[in-house]
Design a protein around this motif. Structure first.
Motif, PDB file in Angstrom:
ATOM      1  N   ARG A   1      -6.280  -4.521  -1.683  1.00 26.33           N
ATOM      2  CA  ARG A   1      -6.915  -5.622  -0.936  1.00 26.33           C
ATOM      3  C   ARG A   1      -6.982  -6.900  -2.065  1.00 26.33           C
ATOM      4  O   ARG A   1      -7.120  -8.501  -1.751  1.00 26.33           O
ATOM      5  CB  ARG A   1      -8.603  -4.785  -1.517  1.00 26.33           C
ATOM      6  N   LEU A   2      -5.893  -6.627  -3.174  1.00 29.78           N
ATOM      7  CA  LEU A   2      -6.067  -8.332  -4.010  1.00 29.78           C
ATOM      8  C   LEU A   2      -5.044  -9.127  -3.916  1.00 29.78           C
ATOM      9  O   LEU A   2      -5.597 -10.089  -3.774  1.00 29.78           O
ATOM     10  CB  LEU A   2      -5.372  -7.501  -5.699  1.00 29.78           C
TER      11      LEU A   2
ATOM     12  N   ASP B   1     -16.660  -5.118  -5.578  1.00 29.49           N
ATOM     13  CA  ASP B   1     -15.514  -4.179  -5.413  1.00 29.49           C
ATOM     14  C   ASP B   1     -15.440  -3.262  -7.425  1.00 29.49           C
ATOM     15  O   ASP B   1     -15.715  -3.841  -8.054  1.00 29.49           O
ATOM     16  CB  ASP B   1     -14.482  -4.390  -5.247  1.00 29.49           C
ATOM     17  N   SER B   2     -14.688  -2.359  -7.123  1.00 27.22           N
ATOM     18  CA  SER B   2     -15.113  -1.505  -8.374  1.00 27.22           C
ATOM     19  C   SER B   2     -13.647  -2.291  -9.093  1.00 27.22           C
ATOM     20  O   SER B   2     -14.219  -1.857 -10.577  1.00 27.22           O
ATOM     21  CB  SER B   2     -14.627   0.456  -8.118  1.00 27.22           C
ATOM     22  N   GLU B   3     -12.939  -2.581  -9.007  1.00 30.52           N
ATOM     23  CA  GLU B   3     -11.645  -4.058  -9.811  1.00 30.52           C
ATOM     24  C   GLU B   3     -12.229  -4.768  -9.740  1.00 30.52           C
ATOM     25  O   GLU B   3     -11.748  -5.936  -9.273  1.00 30.52           O
ATOM     26  CB  GLU B   3     -10.438  -3.392  -9.268  1.00 30.52           C
ATOM     27  N   PRO B   4     -12.247  -4.969 -11.311  1.00 33.83           N
ATOM     28  CA  PRO B   4     -12.446  -6.121 -11.896  1.00 33.83           C
ATOM     29  C   PRO B   4     -12.013  -7.721 -10.971  1.00 33.83           C
ATOM     30  O   PRO B   4     -11.815  -7.965 -10.922  1.00 33.83           O
ATOM     31  CB  PRO B   4     -12.381  -6.578 -13.265  1.00 33.83           C
ATOM     32  N   ARG B   5     -10.158  -7.480 -10.759  1.00 35.17           N
ATOM     33  CA  ARG B   5      -9.400  -7.933 -10.120  1.00 35.17           C
ATOM     34  C   ARG B   5      -9.764  -8.348  -9.129  1.00 35.17           C
ATOM     35  O   ARG B   5      -9.325  -9.321  -8.752  1.00 35.17           O
ATOM     36  CB  ARG B   5      -7.773  -7.338 -10.559  1.00 35.17           C
ATOM     37  N   VAL B   6      -9.822  -7.121  -7.952  1.00 30.25           N
ATOM     38  CA  VAL B   6     -10.567  -7.341  -6.790  1.00 30.25           C
ATOM     39  C   VAL B   6     -11.335  -8.254  -6.691  1.00 30.25           C
ATOM     40  O   VAL B   6     -10.929  -9.215  -6.080  1.00 30.25           O
ATOM     41  CB  VAL B   6     -10.292  -6.566  -5.841  1.00 30.25           C
TER      42      VAL B   6
ATOM     43  N   SER C   1       0.378  -0.825   0.068  1.00 25.41           N
ATOM     44  CA  SER C   1      -0.359  -0.051  -0.086  1.00 25.41           C
ATOM     45  C   SER C   1       0.635   1.088   0.047  1.00 25.41           C
ATOM     46  O   SER C   1       0.314   2.427  -0.742  1.00 25.41           O
ATOM     47  CB  SER C   1      -1.343  -0.104   1.403  1.00 25.41           C
ATOM     48  N   SER C   2       1.821   0.883   0.543  1.00 26.17           N
ATOM     49  CA  SER C   2       2.888   2.563   0.449  1.00 26.17           C
ATOM     50  C   SER C   2       4.065   2.711  -0.321  1.00 26.17           C
ATOM     51  O   SER C   2       4.701   3.709  -0.097  1.00 26.17           O
ATOM     52  CB  SER C   2       3.420   2.245   1.986  1.00 26.17           C
ATOM     53  N   LYS C   3       4.443   1.368  -1.081  1.00 29.33           N
ATOM     54  CA  LYS C   3       5.325   1.367  -2.183  1.00 29.33           C
ATOM     55  C   LYS C   3       5.235   1.503  -3.326  1.00 29.33           C
ATOM     56  O   LYS C   3       5.160   0.143  -4.090  1.00 29.33           O
ATOM     57  CB  LYS C   3       6.330   0.724  -1.684  1.00 29.33           C
ATOM     58  N   PRO C   4       4.279   2.147  -3.866  1.00 36.28           N
ATOM     59  CA  PRO C   4       3.825   1.434  -6.022  1.00 36.28           C
ATOM     60  C   PRO C   4       5.018   1.635  -6.886  1.00 36.28           C
ATOM     61  O   PRO C   4       4.845  -0.058  -7.239  1.00 36.28           O
ATOM     62  CB  PRO C   4       3.421   2.853  -5.958  1.00 36.28           C
TER      63      PRO C   4
ATOM     64  N   LEU D   1      -8.079  -5.655   3.767  1.00 33.90           N
ATOM     65  CA  LEU D   1      -8.811  -5.994   2.670  1.00 33.90           C
ATOM     66  C   LEU D   1     -10.209  -4.353   2.298  1.00 33.90           C
ATOM     67  O   LEU D   1     -10.746  -4.581   1.690  1.00 33.90           O
ATOM     68  CB  LEU D   1      -9.964  -7.022   3.043  1.00 33.90           C
ATOM     69  N   ALA D   2      -9.782  -3.983   3.879  1.00 35.27           N
ATOM     70  CA  ALA D   2     -10.985  -2.348   3.695  1.00 35.27           C
ATOM     71  C   ALA D   2     -10.186  -1.397   2.999  1.00 35.27           C
ATOM     72  O   ALA D   2     -10.309  -0.401   3.411  1.00 35.27           O
ATOM     73  CB  ALA D   2     -11.529  -2.288   4.426  1.00 35.27           C
ATOM     74  N   GLY D   3      -8.977  -1.158   2.760  1.00 36.16           N
ATOM     75  CA  GLY D   3      -8.038  -0.905   2.005  1.00 36.16           C
ATOM     76  C   GLY D   3      -8.007   0.226   1.557  1.00 36.16           C
ATOM     77  O   GLY D   3      -8.642  -0.698   0.258  1.00 36.16           O
ATOM     78  N   SER D   4      -7.699   1.295   1.470  1.00 32.18           N
ATOM     79  CA  SER D   4      -8.235   2.112   0.352  1.00 32.18           C
ATOM     80  C   SER D   4      -7.413   2.026  -1.106  1.00 32.18           C
ATOM     81  O   SER D   4      -7.584   2.335  -2.417  1.00 32.18           O
ATOM     82  CB  SER D   4      -8.300   3.363   0.320  1.00 32.18           C
ATOM     83  N   VAL D   5      -5.928   1.433  -0.919  1.00 29.60           N
ATOM     84  CA  VAL D   5      -5.550   0.685  -2.431  1.00 29.60           C
ATOM     85  C   VAL D   5      -5.644  -0.807  -3.091  1.00 29.60           C
ATOM     86  O   VAL D   5      -5.835  -1.414  -2.150  1.00 29.60           O
ATOM     87  CB  VAL D   5      -3.817   0.708  -1.655  1.00 29.60           C
TER      88      VAL D   5
END
Length: 125
Positions: A45-46, A72-77, A5-8, A37-41
């Protein structure tokens, strides 16, 4: 999870490593993965869902959170959440309904619908 989550720049490496080290013996990490699982990134979640899948039935306490990711808004998730629920299995009417809803969504990809249908076989309501 923090690395994801912190190192893209390296999140995929961190996430892949996290998933690889998970096994049924890693059930002690379920609480931290549930929080992720509730993270904003989306990657958090994935990879948390994929890690829970590797833990298997011992990750069952995370089933409702995983079911929540089916929207989820992300299909991969959504895909990985369905796959994870297929590895957990159980007896939850709420999880089975969430999987059924996803499997029957006309606007969903065939791959995700197929994974949801497959996961439903492991959930007895």
């Amino acid at each position: 999870i923090d690395c994801v989550s912190s190192k893209p720049a390296v999140c995929n490496y961190c996430g892949t490593a996290l998933v690889k080290i998970m096994s049924p013996r890693a059930a002690g990490h379920v609480p931290a993965l549930r929080k992720a699982l509730a993270g904003s990134v989306p990657e958090s979640r994935l990879y948390a869902a994929a890690a829970l899948a590797r833990i298997g039935p011992a990750a069952h306490p995370a089933a409702l959170e995983l079911a929540g990711l089916l929207g989820d808004s992300e299909p991969r998730v959504r895909l990985v959440a369905a796959q994870a629920l297929g590895k957990l299995g159980g007896k939850s009417a709420a999880v089975r309904k969430a999987l059924s809803d996803l499997a029957n969504r006309a606007d969903e990809t065939p791959e995700i619908r197929r994974e949801a249908k497959q996961a439903m076989r492991r959930w007895n309501a």
